[in-house]
Design an enzyme around this catalytic site. Structure first.
Site, PDB file in Angstrom:
ATOM      1  N   ARG A 146      13.092  17.531   7.834  1.00  0.00           N
ATOM      2  CA  ARG A 146      14.262  17.181   7.032  1.00  0.00           C
ATOM      3  C   ARG A 146      14.960  18.455   6.546  1.00  0.00           C
ATOM      4  O   ARG A 146      14.362  19.533   6.513  1.00  0.00           O
ATOM      5  CB  ARG A 146      13.865  16.330   5.829  1.00  0.00           C
ATOM      6  CG  ARG A 146      13.144  15.025   6.180  1.00  0.00           C
ATOM      7  CD  ARG A 146      12.694  14.321   4.918  1.00  0.00           C
ATOM      8  NE  ARG A 146      12.039  13.036   5.177  1.00  0.00           N
ATOM      9  CZ  ARG A 146      10.723  12.884   5.331  1.00  0.00           C
ATOM     10  NH1 ARG A 146       9.921  13.946   5.235  1.00  0.00           N
ATOM     11  NH2 ARG A 146      10.203  11.690   5.565  1.00  0.00           N
ATOM     12  N   LYS A 170       8.328  14.684   1.448  1.00  0.00           N
ATOM     13  CA  LYS A 170       8.643  13.876   0.271  1.00  0.00           C
ATOM     14  C   LYS A 170       7.416  13.719  -0.615  1.00  0.00           C
ATOM     15  O   LYS A 170       6.302  13.579  -0.129  1.00  0.00           O
ATOM     16  CB  LYS A 170       9.148  12.500   0.711  1.00  0.00           C
ATOM     17  CG  LYS A 170      10.562  12.522   1.306  1.00  0.00           C
ATOM     18  CD  LYS A 170      11.056  11.124   1.586  1.00  0.00           C
ATOM     19  CE  LYS A 170      12.511  11.130   2.041  1.00  0.00           C
ATOM     20  NZ  LYS A 170      13.015   9.769   2.312  1.00  0.00           N
ATOM     21  N   HIS A 240      20.242  15.659   9.981  1.00  0.00           N
ATOM     22  CA  HIS A 240      19.462  14.443  10.217  1.00  0.00           C
ATOM     23  C   HIS A 240      19.661  13.902  11.631  1.00  0.00           C
ATOM     24  O   HIS A 240      18.780  13.230  12.173  1.00  0.00           O
ATOM     25  CB  HIS A 240      19.817  13.371   9.179  1.00  0.00           C
ATOM     26  CG  HIS A 240      18.614  12.607   8.709  1.00  0.00           C
ATOM     27  ND1 HIS A 240      17.634  13.161   7.908  1.00  0.00           N
ATOM     28  CD2 HIS A 240      18.211  11.330   8.953  1.00  0.00           C
ATOM     29  CE1 HIS A 240      16.695  12.256   7.668  1.00  0.00           C
ATOM     30  NE2 HIS A 240      17.018  11.142   8.288  1.00  0.00           N
ATOM     31  N   ARG A 243      17.075  15.451  13.601  1.00  0.00           N
ATOM     32  CA  ARG A 243      15.785  14.779  13.340  1.00  0.00           C
ATOM     33  C   ARG A 243      15.693  13.515  14.201  1.00  0.00           C
ATOM     34  O   ARG A 243      14.657  13.252  14.824  1.00  0.00           O
ATOM     35  CB  ARG A 243      15.693  14.441  11.849  1.00  0.00           C
ATOM     36  CG  ARG A 243      14.421  13.715  11.418  1.00  0.00           C
ATOM     37  CD  ARG A 243      14.380  13.661   9.891  1.00  0.00           C
ATOM     38  NE  ARG A 243      13.462  12.679   9.354  1.00  0.00           N
ATOM     39  CZ  ARG A 243      12.167  12.886   9.151  1.00  0.00           C
ATOM     40  NH1 ARG A 243      11.629  14.046   9.480  1.00  0.00           N
ATOM     41  NH2 ARG A 243      11.408  11.943   8.626  1.00  0.00           N
ATOM     42  N   HIS A 266       6.776   9.940   7.988  1.00  0.00           N
ATOM     43  CA  HIS A 266       7.158   8.616   7.492  1.00  0.00           C
ATOM     44  C   HIS A 266       5.991   7.966   6.761  1.00  0.00           C
ATOM     45  O   HIS A 266       4.834   8.108   7.171  1.00  0.00           O
ATOM     46  CB  HIS A 266       7.579   7.713   8.655  1.00  0.00           C
ATOM     47  CG  HIS A 266       8.968   7.988   9.156  1.00  0.00           C
ATOM     48  ND1 HIS A 266       9.404   7.602  10.403  1.00  0.00           N
ATOM     49  CD2 HIS A 266      10.024   8.602   8.570  1.00  0.00           C
ATOM     50  CE1 HIS A 266      10.658   7.973  10.568  1.00  0.00           C
ATOM     51  NE2 HIS A 266      11.059   8.587   9.461  1.00  0.00           N
ATOM     52  N   TYR A 275      13.557   3.890  16.146  1.00  0.00           N
ATOM     53  CA  TYR A 275      13.851   4.718  17.320  1.00  0.00           C
ATOM     54  C   TYR A 275      13.558   3.983  18.632  1.00  0.00           C
ATOM     55  O   TYR A 275      14.082   4.377  19.677  1.00  0.00           O
ATOM     56  CB  TYR A 275      13.065   6.028  17.264  1.00  0.00           C
ATOM     57  CG  TYR A 275      13.450   6.873  16.081  1.00  0.00           C
ATOM     58  CD1 TYR A 275      14.696   7.490  16.013  1.00  0.00           C
ATOM     59  CD2 TYR A 275      12.592   7.033  15.002  1.00  0.00           C
ATOM     60  CE1 TYR A 275      15.074   8.237  14.910  1.00  0.00           C
ATOM     61  CE2 TYR A 275      12.952   7.791  13.902  1.00  0.00           C
ATOM     62  CZ  TYR A 275      14.192   8.388  13.862  1.00  0.00           C
ATOM     63  OH  TYR A 275      14.559   9.124  12.767  1.00  0.00           O
TER      64      TYR A 275
END
Length: 294
Positions: A146, A170, A240, A243, A266, A275
């Site tokens: 990210r 994150k 992004h 990504r 994730h 995806y």
């Protein structure tokens, strides 16, 4: 005081990134401005009808469904916090339904076009800004990290011996991403060139500006947009997108979905499964082009 307590909670208890906290702060500041000026109310006087009024105002100003949903999510978190702290008796967001968001496939750049960009001597030279820009594109496309993760990278996060990069994702969750030998060589070249610039600081951040300061989001956006313009006609060009391109290229090459989930950081497989739709669309295109009865 209420906002300050909430931001402290997000910072120290939830351990959100500075980027996320800034987003929360901006959303709340906008809401406070609306209720103070338009409704002449304080945060503790808000009912669900007032939040609906705010949503209508956002819609009238052509705010996208995604942005409205994010702002409502911010208010849900804020009023849930106030309820927990005993500042209110009822959460006014409970009766609020967020607008439905039309499903969109992730925008990505084909891996062949990315190879065309990254392998071309036409777009890059040996100057420090160019070597830095090249590395930024390679890191985003070659690791799927990210934007915030890229900006936090330190020189010491790259292990050239094991061929890995340590990323802080994150909620401060670390993950290890493998990188190829070409990217390792590029990192080494960049770090050596950065030393030769003799920037007057001891900054450990990997990606820096032309003057040696820590890189910032707008700089990375400018770099990505500038170079993607050479190979992509997509309207959306952002870190992004690279990504998404990383994940899509892995899936198209037969990578396991769970492995991609771990590489992207994730929390759930559901976020990664989006995806697969891109890959299915690609298979349909190949079928239509190649099958005699398509």
């Amino acid at each position: 005081m209420l906002l300050k307590s909430f931001i402290t909670y997000l910072t120290h208890e939830k351990r959100y990134s500075q980027h996320t906290i800034t987003s929360y702060q901006t959303d709340l500041d906008q809401f406070v401005e609306y209720i103070n000026i338009t409704l002449e109310l304080s945060l503790l006087e808000i009912k669900h009808t007032h939040i609906r009024s705010y949503m209508v105002d956002l819609m009238e100003h052509k705010t996208s469904e995604n942005t409205i949903n994010r702002k409502i999510s911010t208010l849900r978190s804020f009023y849930k916090f106030l309820l927990r702290e005993g500042k209110i008796d009822q959460n006014p967001t409970v009766l609020i339904k967020a607008p439905k968001i039309p499903k969109r496939l992730p925008v990505f750049v084909d891996s062949q076009k990315m190879d065309q960009l990254l392998d071309s001597e036409q777009y890059f030279n040996e100057s420090f800004p160019s070597v830095r820009d090249h590395l930024v594109i390679e890191l985003l496309f070659g690791t799927g990290m990210r934007l915030t993760e890229l900006l936090q990278l330190k020189d010491t996060d790259i292990d050239v011996y094991s061929g890995t990069i340590k990323v802080l994702g994150k909620r401060n969750k670390e993950r290890i991403i493998p990188i190829n030998k070409q990217l390792i060589n590029q990192v080494n070249t960049y770090i050596e060139l950065k030393k030769l610039q003799k920037f007057n600081n001891n900054l450990l951040i990997l990606i820096v500006t032309n003057t040696g300061a820590a890189a910032y989001p707008k700089l990375i956006y400018r770099i990505v947009t500038s170079y993607l313009n050479h190979v992509s006609t997509n309207e959306k060009k952002s870190p992004h997108v690279l990504r998404h391109s990383y994940a899509t290229s892995l899936l198209n090459a037969g990578a396991d979905l769970n492995a991609i989930k771990e590489l992207l950081g994730h929390a759930s497989l559901a976020a990664t499964q989006v995806y697969t739709h891109n890959s299915i669309e690609r298979l349909k295109t190949i079928y239509k082009q190649a099958h005699p009865k398509a």
